[in-house]
Structures are given as C-alpha cells and as structure tokens.
Design an enzyme around this catalytic site. Structure first.
Site, PDB file in Angstrom:
ATOM      1  N   CYS A 189      -4.177   1.453   7.688  1.00  0.00           N
ATOM      2  CA  CYS A 189      -3.529   0.555   6.732  1.00  0.00           C
ATOM      3  C   CYS A 189      -3.373  -0.845   7.313  1.00  0.00           C
ATOM      4  O   CYS A 189      -2.938  -1.008   8.458  1.00  0.00           O
ATOM      5  CB  CYS A 189      -2.165   1.116   6.344  1.00  0.00           C
ATOM      6  SG  CYS A 189      -1.404   0.239   4.961  1.00  0.00           S
TER       7      CYS A 189
ATOM      8  N   CYS B  48      -7.218   1.192   3.416  1.00  0.00           N
ATOM      9  CA  CYS B  48      -6.961   2.564   2.970  1.00  0.00           C
ATOM     10  C   CYS B  48      -7.909   2.942   1.835  1.00  0.00           C
ATOM     11  O   CYS B  48      -8.407   4.077   1.782  1.00  0.00           O
ATOM     12  CB  CYS B  48      -5.506   2.731   2.542  1.00  0.00           C
ATOM     13  SG  CYS B  48      -4.339   2.795   3.937  1.00  0.00           S
TER      14      CYS B  48
ATOM     15  N   CYS C 178       0.847  -1.194   0.000  1.00  0.00           N
ATOM     16  CA  CYS C 178       0.000   0.000   0.000  1.00  0.00           C
ATOM     17  C   CYS C 178       0.881   1.241   0.000  1.00  0.00           C
ATOM     18  O   CYS C 178       1.850   1.328   0.758  1.00  0.00           O
ATOM     19  CB  CYS C 178      -0.900  -0.004   1.237  1.00  0.00           C
ATOM     20  SG  CYS C 178      -1.998   1.421   1.347  1.00  0.00           S
TER      21      CYS C 178
ATOM     22  N   CYS D 271      -4.215  -0.660  -0.027  1.00  0.00           N
ATOM     23  CA  CYS D 271      -4.765  -1.843   0.629  1.00  0.00           C
ATOM     24  C   CYS D 271      -6.273  -1.636   0.766  1.00  0.00           C
ATOM     25  O   CYS D 271      -6.787  -0.526   0.610  1.00  0.00           O
ATOM     26  CB  CYS D 271      -4.116  -2.055   1.999  1.00  0.00           C
ATOM     27  SG  CYS D 271      -4.596  -0.847   3.258  1.00  0.00           S
TER      28      CYS D 271
ATOM     29  N   HIS E  36      -8.215   4.731  -7.957  1.00  0.00           N
ATOM     30  CA  HIS E  36      -8.206   5.936  -8.788  1.00  0.00           C
ATOM     31  C   HIS E  36      -8.554   7.160  -7.959  1.00  0.00           C
ATOM     32  O   HIS E  36      -9.332   7.073  -7.000  1.00  0.00           O
ATOM     33  CB  HIS E  36      -9.224   5.792  -9.926  1.00  0.00           C
ATOM     34  CG  HIS E  36      -8.876   4.726 -10.906  1.00  0.00           C
ATOM     35  ND1 HIS E  36      -9.181   3.402 -10.687  1.00  0.00           N
ATOM     36  CD2 HIS E  36      -8.252   4.783 -12.098  1.00  0.00           C
ATOM     37  CE1 HIS E  36      -8.761   2.684 -11.719  1.00  0.00           C
ATOM     38  NE2 HIS E  36      -8.191   3.499 -12.584  1.00  0.00           N
TER      39      HIS E  36
END
Length: 98
Positions: free
Chosen positions: A24, A57, A16, A54, A35
C-alpha cells in the site's frame, strides 16, 4: 471508457481500504474503486462490489505487481477492503440499506 457513477467517483481522495502490508502506498490521490474480480469476460461487477484501492494495492489484486501473493490472500484482502468501503459509502449516504 466506462461511465463514472456516484460510487466510482466517491473513491477520489479516499484512503485505501485494501491496505496490503508492504504494498500500500497510502496515497489518496491514487485511489480508485477496484471492482471484485469475476464479473465475466470484459464485464465488471456492480459498483457496490468494489473497494477503495490505492494504485499499488489495485495492481496487486489484479496481478500487475512484482509482489506475488496467493489468489486466496488477494481475494480476502479485497473482500475485507470491500466491507470497509461499503461502511464508508453507507456513512456518506451513497449506499442505502432498506
């Protein structure tokens, strides 16, 4: 379902790059290309405008998480992750700068 591209596929097994503290999960098995938001209704930005994220997140930046952060914080975390991701993509020969 959207078509997988070289850039979206490149997220598999990556660490990540958003790395929000206390969110996280550091599990590369859950990493996807997240995106940037704001591509338009039902649209996504181009793949080079994303970050390896990840699942936890990714949920946080898309506001699907119990964690509550300001929009500004999440945007900055996502942009910082995007820069780190672009550097990795470039080193893998997936993002070519002319």
């Amino acid at each position: 379902m959207s078509k997988q591209t070289k850039l979206t596929k490149s997220a598999r097994g990556q660490k990540c790059q958003i790395r929000i503290n206390n969110v996280c999960n550091f599990d590369p098995e859950t990493t996807v290309l997240a995106h940037l938001n704001g591509g338009g209704m039902g649209m996504k930005h181009e793949d080079f405008l994303g970050a390896y994220a990840c699942s936890d997140c990714h949920d946080a930046i898309d506001h699907r998480s119990k964690h509550k952060f300001s929009n500004e914080f999440l945007k900055i975390a996502h942009y910082e992750g995007m820069v780190r991701t672009q550097k990795i993509m470039h080193s893998l020969g997936l993002l070519i700068i002319k």
